[in-house]
Scaffold this active site. Sequence first.
Site, PDB file in Angstrom:
ATOM      1  N   ASN A 166       0.822  -1.206   0.000  1.00 14.02           N
ATOM      2  CA  ASN A 166       0.000   0.000   0.000  1.00 14.02           C
ATOM      3  C   ASN A 166       0.856   1.256   0.000  1.00 14.02           C
ATOM      4  O   ASN A 166       1.981   1.277   0.511  1.00 14.02           O
ATOM      5  CB  ASN A 166      -0.955  -0.006   1.197  1.00 14.02           C
ATOM      6  CG  ASN A 166      -0.350   0.654   2.428  1.00 14.02           C
ATOM      7  OD1 ASN A 166      -0.417   1.885   2.598  1.00 14.02           O
ATOM      8  ND2 ASN A 166       0.276  -0.152   3.297  1.00 14.02           N
TER       9      ASN A 166
ATOM     10  N   PHE B 224      -2.062   7.957   4.765  1.00 13.12           N
ATOM     11  CA  PHE B 224      -2.851   8.484   5.883  1.00 13.12           C
ATOM     12  C   PHE B 224      -4.173   9.101   5.417  1.00 13.12           C
ATOM     13  O   PHE B 224      -4.568  10.182   5.859  1.00 13.12           O
ATOM     14  CB  PHE B 224      -2.062   9.530   6.671  1.00 13.12           C
ATOM     15  CG  PHE B 224      -0.947   8.994   7.525  1.00 13.12           C
ATOM     16  CD1 PHE B 224      -0.750   7.634   7.673  1.00 13.12           C
ATOM     17  CD2 PHE B 224      -0.090   9.863   8.184  1.00 13.12           C
ATOM     18  CE1 PHE B 224       0.284   7.143   8.471  1.00 13.12           C
ATOM     19  CE2 PHE B 224       0.947   9.386   8.982  1.00 13.12           C
ATOM     20  CZ  PHE B 224       1.140   8.025   9.120  1.00 13.12           C
TER      21      PHE B 224
ATOM     22  N   SER C 277       5.353   5.074   8.990  1.00  9.93           N
ATOM     23  CA  SER C 277       4.737   4.777   7.703  1.00  9.93           C
ATOM     24  C   SER C 277       5.652   5.260   6.587  1.00  9.93           C
ATOM     25  O   SER C 277       6.184   6.366   6.643  1.00  9.93           O
ATOM     26  CB  SER C 277       3.375   5.464   7.583  1.00  9.93           C
ATOM     27  OG  SER C 277       2.895   5.370   6.247  1.00  9.93           O
TER      28      SER C 277
ATOM     29  N   ASN D 213       4.661   6.043   3.615  1.00  5.56           N
ATOM     30  CA  ASN D 213       3.846   6.658   2.567  1.00  5.56           C
ATOM     31  C   ASN D 213       3.558   8.138   2.767  1.00  5.56           C
ATOM     32  O   ASN D 213       2.793   8.727   2.014  1.00  5.56           O
ATOM     33  CB  ASN D 213       2.534   5.885   2.433  1.00  5.56           C
ATOM     34  CG  ASN D 213       2.771   4.432   2.072  1.00  5.56           C
ATOM     35  OD1 ASN D 213       3.599   4.135   1.222  1.00  5.56           O
ATOM     36  ND2 ASN D 213       2.066   3.527   2.736  1.00  5.56           N
ATOM     37  N   THR D 214       4.155   8.738   3.797  1.00  3.40           N
ATOM     38  CA  THR D 214       4.108  10.186   3.983  1.00  3.40           C
ATOM     39  C   THR D 214       5.530  10.706   3.837  1.00  3.40           C
ATOM     40  O   THR D 214       6.409  10.292   4.604  1.00  3.40           O
ATOM     41  CB  THR D 214       3.542  10.557   5.361  1.00  3.40           C
ATOM     42  OG1 THR D 214       2.184  10.122   5.443  1.00  3.40           O
ATOM     43  CG2 THR D 214       3.598  12.066   5.580  1.00  3.40           C
TER      44      THR D 214
ATOM     45  N   LYS E 265       5.300   3.433  17.321  1.00  2.00           N
ATOM     46  CA  LYS E 265       5.373   2.340  16.344  1.00  2.00           C
ATOM     47  C   LYS E 265       6.605   2.533  15.471  1.00  2.00           C
ATOM     48  O   LYS E 265       6.809   3.611  14.901  1.00  2.00           O
ATOM     49  CB  LYS E 265       4.108   2.316  15.481  1.00  2.00           C
ATOM     50  CG  LYS E 265       4.010   1.089  14.575  1.00  2.00           C
ATOM     51  CD  LYS E 265       2.625   0.990  13.953  1.00  2.00           C
ATOM     52  CE  LYS E 265       2.457  -0.335  13.207  1.00  2.00           C
ATOM     53  NZ  LYS E 265       1.084  -0.502  12.685  1.00  2.00           N
TER      54      LYS E 265
ATOM     55  N   ASN F  94       5.903  -1.684  11.661  1.00  2.00           N
ATOM     56  CA  ASN F  94       5.083  -1.168  10.568  1.00  2.00           C
ATOM     57  C   ASN F  94       5.403  -1.949   9.289  1.00  2.00           C
ATOM     58  O   ASN F  94       6.088  -2.968   9.335  1.00  2.00           O
ATOM     59  CB  ASN F  94       5.364   0.331  10.385  1.00  2.00           C
ATOM     60  CG  ASN F  94       4.147   1.101   9.912  1.00  2.00           C
ATOM     61  OD1 ASN F  94       3.429   0.654   9.014  1.00  2.00           O
ATOM     62  ND2 ASN F  94       3.894   2.256  10.494  1.00  2.00           N
TER      63      ASN F  94
END
Length: 351
Positions: A128, A132, A197, A199-200, A237, A266
């Site tokens: 993915n 967010f 994460s 993805n940011t 995390k 994560n």
Amino acid sequence: MSVYSWLFRSVIHRTDPERAHHAGLNAVAWAGRHGLIRALMRATIGYWDPHARSMLLWPTRSLPTIGERTVHGRLGLAAGMDKDARAIEGMCALGFGFVEIGTITPRPQPGNDQPRLWRLMDQAGLRNRMGFNNEGVDQAVAQLRELRSTRHGRRCIVGANIGKNKVTPLDQAPRDYEICAQKVAPWVDFIVVNVSSPNTPGLRDLQAVDQLRPILEAARRGADAAQQRRHVPLLVKIAPDLSDDDIIEVCSMSRDMKLDGIVATNTTINHEWGEGGVSGAPLFPRALDVVSLVAEHLDDHQLLIGTGGIFTASQAQAMLDAGADLVEAFSAFVFEGPTWPGAMNRALALN
């Protein structure tokens, strides 16, 4: 193979992953809003600790706790499935011992452009680059307030995974975490700071201890300002892609700050399948190593939640044996379906 598992591998995997995610989540949310259906789910495919009632009178075994709450099922739902706190009651009725919602950001944001979710069928994983996507902390709080207005809703053990908005500069990130922590603290049982994460843009840079410390201090300040009579556990995390030395450094900082615990891990970017983070079976070996390493460097009172690629009870037990107090899953729930969490917690209760 269960009926759902057969359907998933024969039919469902041909559908758009994000649409299927929303359809499944909406179904669980709908079921969770109806008391009779919740009761039937819990009584048939769900899980309730058979020792729970007798434990109130005759404590005979040690059960894990999150803050003031006793957790009767060691497997919980990892963040990312229920981003906006819409399906908590349904997820608990299916057999999850606790639910981590989010990631929640101060302001609503759409996330990255689609497509942004892919199934890795041969590898039993998901990839993915969601970014967010969520409706913002105020909408999540509205859902949590409604949840806590009922007796059944108050029984659910809920954590909130919080993050920063994509447009927030990195040097202003602590404020985003403080806002989220302050708003969710009255309604949740624990808070997880997500700086891992992939993805940011730039987010993982905040895992460096000199960047992470002010974020955790801000989140703690926000939670304490909202809940002066109750300590809300605060965890961080971490990514599986951190070096062992960096992981040990984060653990050391968590002890110095008296942080309540760590969630490991994560998604990983150490893969060959394209942009974004991978979860599911490919992540398990590294996640297990990280859990073992973190367990060696946390104080006994700190909570360790292990997550990453758990599909079987033996894998969950391996994480618990490695030092995790609790475990979480996401991808296996997608692949194995609604009967899976209850079956897992029943199996773990026998160990």
